[in-house]
Design a protein around this motif. Structure first.
Motif, short mmCIF file in Angstrom:
data_model
loop_
_atom_site.label_atom_id
_atom_site.label_comp_id
_atom_site.label_asym_id
_atom_site.label_seq_id
_atom_site.Cartn_x
_atom_site.Cartn_y
_atom_site.Cartn_z
N THR A 1 74.65 16.44 38.87
CA THR A 1 74.68 17.59 39.78
C THR A 1 73.62 18.64 39.43
O THR A 1 73.54 19.66 40.11
N LYS A 2 72.84 18.38 38.37
CA LYS A 2 71.78 19.29 37.91
C LYS A 2 72.34 20.69 37.61
O LYS A 2 71.76 21.70 38.01
N THR A 3 73.47 20.73 36.91
CA THR A 3 74.10 21.99 36.54
C THR A 3 74.39 22.02 35.04
O THR A 3 75.50 22.35 34.63
N MET A 4 73.41 21.69 34.23
CA MET A 4 73.58 21.66 32.77
C MET A 4 73.93 23.04 32.21
O MET A 4 74.57 23.13 31.17
N SER B 1 77.29 16.70 34.74
CA SER B 1 76.42 17.86 34.87
C SER B 1 74.96 17.44 35.08
O SER B 1 74.21 18.16 35.75
N GLN B 2 74.55 16.29 34.55
CA GLN B 2 73.20 15.79 34.82
C GLN B 2 73.06 15.37 36.27
O GLN B 2 72.04 15.66 36.91
#
Length: 140
Positions: free
Chosen positions: A40-43, A37-38
């Motif tokens: 892909t910047k989708t936290m 998730s880090q």
């Protein structure tokens, strides 16, 4: 007869729990989902990732226990293959990132300056292998 059936059920459940525990330990110890998730910047969607992994593992286990055949038209294999490839690629990228495999490998084989060449070789190898599989082995 009943004792042997109960023993088989016990073994099946035991092995299933062992594999499941190993899978969860693998994901938890290495921090694959948070790192993915880090990257892909989708936290904000981390809980969705977790439920997707749980649902996918349960569905995959159920499908592998049955002789399930999906009778879908051939054009559905392209998006399914793309989604499978993206999942495997992102999981491999997160695992590689967590373990710092590529820098260690590059130093050990004496190619620290050519890490981009190693990365491109891995990517092209996976693409060629996937294309070979999908072209020659999907409809057999």
């Amino acid at each position: 007869m009943i004792i042997s059936m109960l023993f088989i059920i016990f073994l099946g459940l035991s092995w299933g729990f062992a594999v499941g525990a190993g899978f969860v330990a693998f994901l938890a110890v290495l921090g694959i989902i948070p790192r993915l998730s880090q990257l892909t910047k989708t936290m904000a969607f981390i809980q969705t990732y977790e439920w997707s992994v749980v649902t996918g593992a349960a569905a995959g286990g159920w499908i592998s226990l049955r002789n399930t055949v999906l009778h879908l038209p051939a054009f559905f294999s392209v998006p399914i293959g793309l989604m499978d490839g993206m999942f495997i690629g992102l999981l491999a990228a997160a695992l590689t990132e967590v373990l710092n495999v590529l820098p260690i490998l590059a130093k050990r084989i004496g190619m620290a300056e050519q890490i981009l060449i190693i990365l491109m070789a891995i990517v092209l190898g996976k693409v060629c292998g996937s294309l070979y599989h999908w072209i020659f082995f999907v409809d057999q």
